[in-house]
Design a protein around this motif. Structure first.
Motif, PDB file in Angstrom:
ATOM      1  N   ASN A  36      68.551  42.496  50.494  1.00  0.00           N
ATOM      2  CA  ASN A  36      68.553  43.385  48.590  1.00  0.00           C
ATOM      3  C   ASN A  36      69.989  43.903  48.240  1.00  0.00           C
ATOM      4  O   ASN A  36      70.675  43.856  48.785  1.00  0.00           O
ATOM      5  CB  ASN A  36      67.507  44.186  49.850  1.00  0.00           C
ATOM      6  CG  ASN A  36      66.207  44.451  49.758  1.00  0.00           C
ATOM      7  OD1 ASN A  36      66.435  45.920  51.068  1.00  0.00           O
ATOM      8  ND2 ASN A  36      65.522  43.976  49.417  1.00  0.00           N
ATOM      9  N   LYS A  40      69.913  37.172  44.259  1.00  0.00           N
ATOM     10  CA  LYS A  40      68.436  36.516  43.928  1.00  0.00           C
ATOM     11  C   LYS A  40      68.129  36.542  42.353  1.00  0.00           C
ATOM     12  O   LYS A  40      67.680  35.400  42.133  1.00  0.00           O
ATOM     13  CB  LYS A  40      67.833  36.304  45.554  1.00  0.00           C
ATOM     14  CG  LYS A  40      68.377  36.725  46.540  1.00  0.00           C
ATOM     15  CD  LYS A  40      67.155  36.516  47.785  1.00  0.00           C
ATOM     16  CE  LYS A  40      65.890  38.476  47.728  1.00  0.00           C
ATOM     17  NZ  LYS A  40      67.025  39.397  48.203  1.00  0.00           N
ATOM     18  N   GLU A 152      59.905  36.446  44.191  1.00  0.00           N
ATOM     19  CA  GLU A 152      58.868  36.969  45.042  1.00  0.00           C
ATOM     20  C   GLU A 152      57.856  36.839  45.075  1.00  0.00           C
ATOM     21  O   GLU A 152      56.400  38.088  44.733  1.00  0.00           O
ATOM     22  CB  GLU A 152      59.519  38.309  45.696  1.00  0.00           C
ATOM     23  CG  GLU A 152      60.941  38.349  45.652  1.00  0.00           C
ATOM     24  CD  GLU A 152      61.096  39.595  46.259  1.00  0.00           C
ATOM     25  OE1 GLU A 152      60.170  40.495  46.528  1.00  0.00           O
ATOM     26  OE2 GLU A 152      62.498  39.803  46.097  1.00  0.00           O
TER      27      GLU A 152
HETATM   28  N1  LIG Z   1      71.045  43.921  33.832  1.00  0.00           N
HETATM   29  C1  LIG Z   1      71.846  44.498  34.922  1.00  0.00           C
HETATM   30  N2  LIG Z   1      72.862  45.397  35.016  1.00  0.00           N
HETATM   31  C2  LIG Z   1      73.764  45.727  35.898  1.00  0.00           C
HETATM   32  N3  LIG Z   1      73.550  45.518  36.789  1.00  0.00           N
HETATM   33  C3  LIG Z   1      72.073  44.699  37.462  1.00  0.00           C
HETATM   34  C4  LIG Z   1      71.615  43.783  36.625  1.00  0.00           C
HETATM   35  N4  LIG Z   1      70.817  43.019  37.134  1.00  0.00           N
HETATM   36  C5  LIG Z   1      70.968  43.124  38.194  1.00  0.00           C
HETATM   37  N5  LIG Z   1      72.072  44.240  38.788  1.00  0.00           N
HETATM   38  C6  LIG Z   1      72.860  44.586  40.001  1.00  0.00           C
HETATM   39  O1  LIG Z   1      72.967  43.433  40.673  1.00  0.00           O
HETATM   40  C7  LIG Z   1      72.743  43.451  41.712  1.00  0.00           C
HETATM   41  C8  LIG Z   1      71.860  42.282  42.626  1.00  0.00           C
HETATM   42  O2  LIG Z   1      70.370  42.485  41.829  1.00  0.00           O
HETATM   43  P1  LIG Z   1      69.633  41.597  41.914  1.00  0.00           P
HETATM   44  O3  LIG Z   1      68.236  42.411  41.723  1.00  0.00           O
HETATM   45  O4  LIG Z   1      69.377  39.755  41.398  1.00  0.00           O
HETATM   46  O5  LIG Z   1      69.050  40.926  43.155  1.00  0.00           O
HETATM   47  P2  LIG Z   1      68.270  40.663  44.598  1.00  0.00           P
HETATM   48  O6  LIG Z   1      68.724  39.559  45.710  1.00  0.00           O
HETATM   49  O7  LIG Z   1      66.975  39.801  44.127  1.00  0.00           O
HETATM   50  O8  LIG Z   1      67.868  42.058  45.184  1.00  0.00           O
HETATM   51  P3  LIG Z   1      66.094  42.161  46.114  1.00  0.00           P
HETATM   52  O9  LIG Z   1      66.387  41.334  47.623  1.00  0.00           O
HETATM   53  O10 LIG Z   1      66.193  43.669  46.210  1.00  0.00           O
HETATM   54  O11 LIG Z   1      65.114  42.167  44.850  1.00  0.00           O
HETATM   55  C9  LIG Z   1      71.816  45.140  42.583  1.00  0.00           C
HETATM   56  O12 LIG Z   1      72.841  45.569  42.466  1.00  0.00           O
HETATM   57  C10 LIG Z   1      71.474  45.211  40.985  1.00  0.00           C
HETATM   58  O13 LIG Z   1      71.604  46.550  40.240  1.00  0.00           O
END
Ligand SMILES: Nc1ncnc2c1ncn2[C@@H]1O[C@H](COP(=O)(O)OP(=O)(O)OP(=O)(O)O)[C@@H](O)[C@H]1O
Length: 204
Positions: A36, A40, A152
């Protein structure tokens, strides 16, 4: 088909990944993995052209996607984490909205694939979480796009549904398409087509 060259992504002054490169060819199913917050969804949004990388380039057929937005959009089906299903509309209305040039027969056939026959006129808000996701996933039987980018897609989908989707992904890949997806599940991969890219701190 799709070439990711040395891209970096920074969010809130944190580097999520840096110097990331990979190719996606016809026939590929690429699973983006990572814990998380690894980035991704951020990566998929970059690939879809919904945000820009701090560094590097995403190219479609040898050209940066930022220089050919319309062409890229025509070749892409992007289903985000919240795939934009309109809750007040029925599955039938949602699919007509997205695929206005599809016939009723094609839309009913897609609804049958995702086991929503009998629910086609029910407002999406009244469907279960898995059924709501299935409304968006029905698009996989309607879209002509070569590249599917799916954030997802298996969330809330039951075991039988996951198996059916894997067959759909594999068929799409076998027919010259490619699928890029995120999921925290282990994908059944009977045809050995799934390639994994793991986002970990080594990319940051
Ligand atoms: N628009 C945004 N502005 C600021 N921070 C962001 C933004 N989008 C994502 N983040 C940050 O970037 C990081 C990665 O987010 P992302 O959603 O890409 O992760 P993920 O790997 O898809 O997670 P998950 O498995 O929980 O879905 C997180 O800490 C999130 O808070």
């Amino acid at each position: 088909m799709l070439e990711v060259i040395n891209i970096s992504c920074v969010r809130d002054e944190r580097t999520l990944f840096h110097g990331l490169s990979f190719h996606v060819q016809a026939g590929d199913i690429v699973q983006i993995e990572g814990p998380n917050g690894a980035g991704k969804t951020s990566l998929l949004r970059l690939l879809a052209g919904l945000s820009r990388a701090e560094e590097g380039e995403v190219c479609w057929q040898g050209q940066p996607i930022r220089q050919q937005r319309e062409v890229w959009q025509q070749n892409l089906l992007y289903l985000g984490h919240h795939p934009g299903v309109k809750a007040v509309l029925s599955p039938l209305e949602n699919l007509h909205f997205w695929h206005g040039d599809s016939s009723d027969d094609a839309i009913f056939a897609a609804l049958e694939q995702v086991e929503l026959l009998g629910y086609e006129e029910v407002p999406v808000a009244q469907l279960s979480a898995g059924q709501q996701r299935r409304v968006a996933l029905a698009r996989l039987w309607l879209s002509p796009a070569a590249i599917w980018i799916l954030d997802e897609p298996l969330t809330a989908i039951d075991k039988g549904g996951v198996e059916k989707l894997m067959v759909r992904f594999a068929d799409h890949a076998d027919n010259g398409g490619a699928v890029i997806l995120t999921t925290h599940q282990d994908l059944p991969d009977s045809r050995g087509q799934v390639r994994k890219i793991r986002l970990t701190s080594e990319w940051a």
